[in-house]
Write an enzyme that holds these catalytic residues in place. Sequence first.
Site, PDB file in Angstrom:
ATOM      1  N   HIS A  87      12.782 -83.950 -32.017  1.00 50.79           N
ATOM      2  CA  HIS A  87      13.352 -82.637 -32.317  1.00 50.79           C
ATOM      3  C   HIS A  87      13.076 -82.321 -33.779  1.00 50.79           C
ATOM      4  CE1 HIS A  87      16.526 -85.359 -33.619  1.00 50.79           C
ATOM      5  NE2 HIS A  87      17.194 -84.366 -34.199  1.00 50.79           N
ATOM      6  N   HIS A  89      15.059 -81.579 -36.537  1.00 53.14           N
ATOM      7  CA  HIS A  89      15.935 -81.792 -37.679  1.00 53.14           C
ATOM      8  C   HIS A  89      15.189 -82.518 -38.800  1.00 53.14           C
ATOM      9  CE1 HIS A  89      20.077 -81.219 -35.514  1.00 53.14           C
ATOM     10  NE2 HIS A  89      19.515 -80.084 -35.860  1.00 53.14           N
ATOM     11  N   ASP A  91      15.720 -84.865 -40.921  1.00 51.37           N
ATOM     12  CA  ASP A  91      15.720 -86.323 -41.043  1.00 51.37           C
ATOM     13  C   ASP A  91      14.769 -86.985 -40.048  1.00 51.37           C
ATOM     14  OD1 ASP A  91      17.789 -85.301 -39.250  1.00 51.37           O
ATOM     15  OD2 ASP A  91      18.367 -87.389 -38.911  1.00 51.37           O
ATOM     16  N   HIS A  92      14.279 -86.232 -39.069  1.00 50.38           N
ATOM     17  CA  HIS A  92      13.304 -86.751 -38.108  1.00 50.38           C
ATOM     18  C   HIS A  92      11.905 -86.168 -38.330  1.00 50.38           C
ATOM     19  CE1 HIS A  92      16.193 -88.674 -35.243  1.00 50.38           C
ATOM     20  NE2 HIS A  92      17.003 -87.881 -35.935  1.00 50.38           N
TER      21      HIS A  92
END
Length: 276
Positions: A87, A89, A91-92
């Site tokens: 996904h 976000h 942090d990913h």
Amino acid sequence: MTNAASLPGQPRGGVLSGPATARAVNVLAPNPSAMTLDGTNTWIVSEPDSDLAVVIDPGPLDDVHLRRVVATAERAGKRIALTLLTHGHPDHAEGAGRFAELTRAPVRALDPALRLGDEGLAAGDVIRTGGLELRVVPAPGHTADSLCFHLPADRAVLTGDTVLGRGTTVVAHPDGRLGDYLDSLRRLRSLTVDDGVSTVLPGHGSVLEDAQGAVEFYLAHRAHRLAQVETAVEDGCRTAAAVVAQVYADVDRSLWPAAELSVRAQLEYLREHGLI
């Protein structure tokens, strides 16, 4: 001291970075926080005898981390041929553009805005790279664009933020929707029952050795929270913030803003089903 085997999903103890299954290696990003737990798990996945690897969630825009992911693959004699995103976000996914520069590998995602290359991802896709097989599992709920990746050869599923290695995840309202999230959990439960998936490789936290137990815990937790939210409304709580103060009174207040997102999603779900 609590025995890990008695915790939901039976989290694996020990160091988070390193080999997790025959085909999956974790490189932990240095971005720990209350929301990211120990940090983001960046997964390198490949067939043991292949010189090609797939990376799932390169993580934050941290050049040292991204180069460490590349170096980890190279030390194993592998070239990163493809990057996948669970996904969008940050942090990913924030490091995906820089990671593509380092590896010259395309980035595939459900959200077209996150793709680097000609191909995206869709439910039911089967990705084959260097003999590795990954199956794309739709998992909306945490976010609208959330995906999981089924790794049949290891009886494992890479879950991003849909199932965590510790605690539970946020339904990030309004992008995330609780009804979708519950359907996604049921879809993962079917993988454990019908396809023999036993291991969860999460986006944060420890590897879980009991995938079915983890998903059942998540479903029970959501049902319990929904009942608590419904009771809070009956008690006169008229705003999401008021519900959080009652339902999450025993939770660290630094997590209340995230909890409020989930409460908003729960209130929406209860209204849609005529329960409040």
